[in-house]
Every structure is written in C-alpha cells, then in structure tokens.
Write a protein that holds these residues in place. Structure first.
Motif, PDB file in Angstrom:
ATOM      1  N   ASP A 250      16.365  37.563  34.200  1.00 19.97           N
ATOM      2  CA  ASP A 250      16.626  37.583  32.758  1.00 19.97           C
ATOM      3  C   ASP A 250      17.357  36.336  32.256  1.00 19.97           C
ATOM      4  O   ASP A 250      17.693  36.239  31.086  1.00 19.97           O
ATOM      5  N   GLY A 251      17.641  35.379  33.117  1.00 19.69           N
ATOM      6  CA  GLY A 251      18.234  34.108  32.706  1.00 19.69           C
ATOM      7  C   GLY A 251      19.726  33.996  32.908  1.00 19.69           C
ATOM      8  O   GLY A 251      20.314  32.939  32.684  1.00 19.69           O
ATOM      9  N   ALA A 252      20.389  35.064  33.319  1.00 18.47           N
ATOM     10  CA  ALA A 252      21.830  35.017  33.561  1.00 18.47           C
ATOM     11  C   ALA A 252      22.107  34.301  34.889  1.00 18.47           C
ATOM     12  O   ALA A 252      21.253  34.235  35.764  1.00 18.47           O
ATOM     13  N   ARG A 253      23.298  33.782  35.016  1.00 18.24           N
ATOM     14  CA  ARG A 253      23.662  33.112  36.271  1.00 18.24           C
ATOM     15  C   ARG A 253      23.838  34.136  37.376  1.00 18.24           C
ATOM     16  O   ARG A 253      24.384  35.215  37.163  1.00 18.24           O
ATOM     17  N   ASP A 254      23.416  33.782  38.580  1.00 18.05           N
ATOM     18  CA  ASP A 254      23.576  34.649  39.743  1.00 18.05           C
ATOM     19  C   ASP A 254      24.973  34.422  40.303  1.00 18.05           C
ATOM     20  O   ASP A 254      25.337  33.300  40.644  1.00 18.05           O
ATOM     21  N   MET A 255      25.770  35.484  40.359  1.00 14.01           N
ATOM     22  CA  MET A 255      27.165  35.382  40.791  1.00 14.01           C
ATOM     23  C   MET A 255      27.410  36.261  42.008  1.00 14.01           C
ATOM     24  O   MET A 255      26.762  37.287  42.184  1.00 14.01           O
ATOM     25  N   ILE A 256      28.359  35.836  42.838  1.00 15.92           N
ATOM     26  CA  ILE A 256      28.812  36.650  43.959  1.00 15.92           C
ATOM     27  C   ILE A 256      30.325  36.805  43.862  1.00 15.92           C
ATOM     28  O   ILE A 256      31.019  35.947  43.329  1.00 15.92           O
ATOM     29  N   ARG A 257      30.825  37.935  44.359  1.00 14.32           N
ATOM     30  CA  ARG A 257      32.275  38.177  44.381  1.00 14.32           C
ATOM     31  C   ARG A 257      32.782  37.946  45.792  1.00 14.32           C
ATOM     32  O   ARG A 257      32.189  38.407  46.762  1.00 14.32           O
ATOM     33  N   VAL A 258      33.899  37.248  45.901  1.00 17.68           N
ATOM     34  CA  VAL A 258      34.506  36.946  47.185  1.00 17.68           C
ATOM     35  C   VAL A 258      35.935  37.470  47.176  1.00 17.68           C
ATOM     36  O   VAL A 258      36.705  37.170  46.264  1.00 17.68           O
ATOM     37  N   ASN A 259      36.281  38.261  48.190  1.00 20.67           N
ATOM     38  CA  ASN A 259      37.630  38.812  48.306  1.00 20.67           C
ATOM     39  C   ASN A 259      38.473  37.987  49.263  1.00 20.67           C
ATOM     40  O   ASN A 259      37.949  37.389  50.209  1.00 20.67           O
ATOM     41  N   CYS A 260      39.771  37.981  49.037  1.00 21.22           N
ATOM     42  CA  CYS A 260      40.712  37.312  49.920  1.00 21.22           C
ATOM     43  C   CYS A 260      40.665  37.987  51.292  1.00 21.22           C
ATOM     44  O   CYS A 260      40.783  39.210  51.384  1.00 21.22           O
ATOM     45  N   PRO A 261      40.498  37.229  52.370  1.00 18.32           N
ATOM     46  CA  PRO A 261      40.421  37.852  53.690  1.00 18.32           C
ATOM     47  C   PRO A 261      41.755  38.418  54.185  1.00 18.32           C
ATOM     48  O   PRO A 261      41.767  39.343  54.997  1.00 18.32           O
ATOM     49  N   SER A 262      42.862  37.918  53.684  1.00 16.78           N
ATOM     50  CA  SER A 262      44.166  38.399  54.147  1.00 16.78           C
ATOM     51  C   SER A 262      44.509  39.778  53.597  1.00 16.78           C
ATOM     52  O   SER A 262      44.940  40.660  54.332  1.00 16.78           O
ATOM     53  N   CYS A 263      44.331  39.955  52.290  1.00 17.68           N
ATOM     54  CA  CYS A 263      44.693  41.232  51.671  1.00 17.68           C
ATOM     55  C   CYS A 263      43.478  42.109  51.400  1.00 17.68           C
ATOM     56  O   CYS A 263      43.615  43.199  50.866  1.00 17.68           O
ATOM     57  N   ARG A 264      42.301  41.639  51.758  1.00 19.60           N
ATOM     58  CA  ARG A 264      41.041  42.354  51.582  1.00 19.60           C
ATOM     59  C   ARG A 264      40.790  42.749  50.123  1.00 19.60           C
ATOM     60  O   ARG A 264      40.312  43.829  49.825  1.00 19.60           O
TER      61      ARG A 264
END
Length: 59
Positions: free
Chosen positions: A30-44
């Motif tokens: 649909d034209g929106a940007r493809d995004m991913i979420r990344v969590n901090c590995p220390s505090c999850r």
C-alpha cells in the motif's frame, strides 16, 4: 511528611528507551514504509532492569 515512591532501575544500555522502530528501506504493497521493531537485548524491551538480589532470590 512527603512519601517516597519506589522507582524502577532504568536499563543502563538503552536508558529506558527499550524499543526502537527501524525502517528497512522497502515499501509495503500500500506504499507505507516497511518497519521492524527491535528490543534492547539487556532488558528485553522492558526499559528497566531487575536488581540482582531479586534475580538470585527468584522473585
């Protein structure tokens, strides 16, 4: 007399900003940007850490 509230310890690696959203440079159908979420590995992804005494006690 003022009451104090217990504060949680802020993660030292992410400084409380536990999740970041990063663009991949691609676009969805649909034209929106493809995004991913990344969590901090220390505090999850929580933003705060558990004191070591509680981790050892299993609480």
């Amino acid at each position: 007399m003022a009451q104090t509230t217990p504060t949680t310890r802020v993660c030292r690696d992410c400084d409380g900003f536990a999740t970041a959203t990063i663009t991949t440079g691609l676009r969805t159908i649909d034209g929106a940007r493809d995004m991913i979420r990344v969590n901090c590995p220390s505090c999850r992804g929580l933003g705060h850490t558990t004191p070591a005494a509680l981790v050892r006690a299993g609480k």
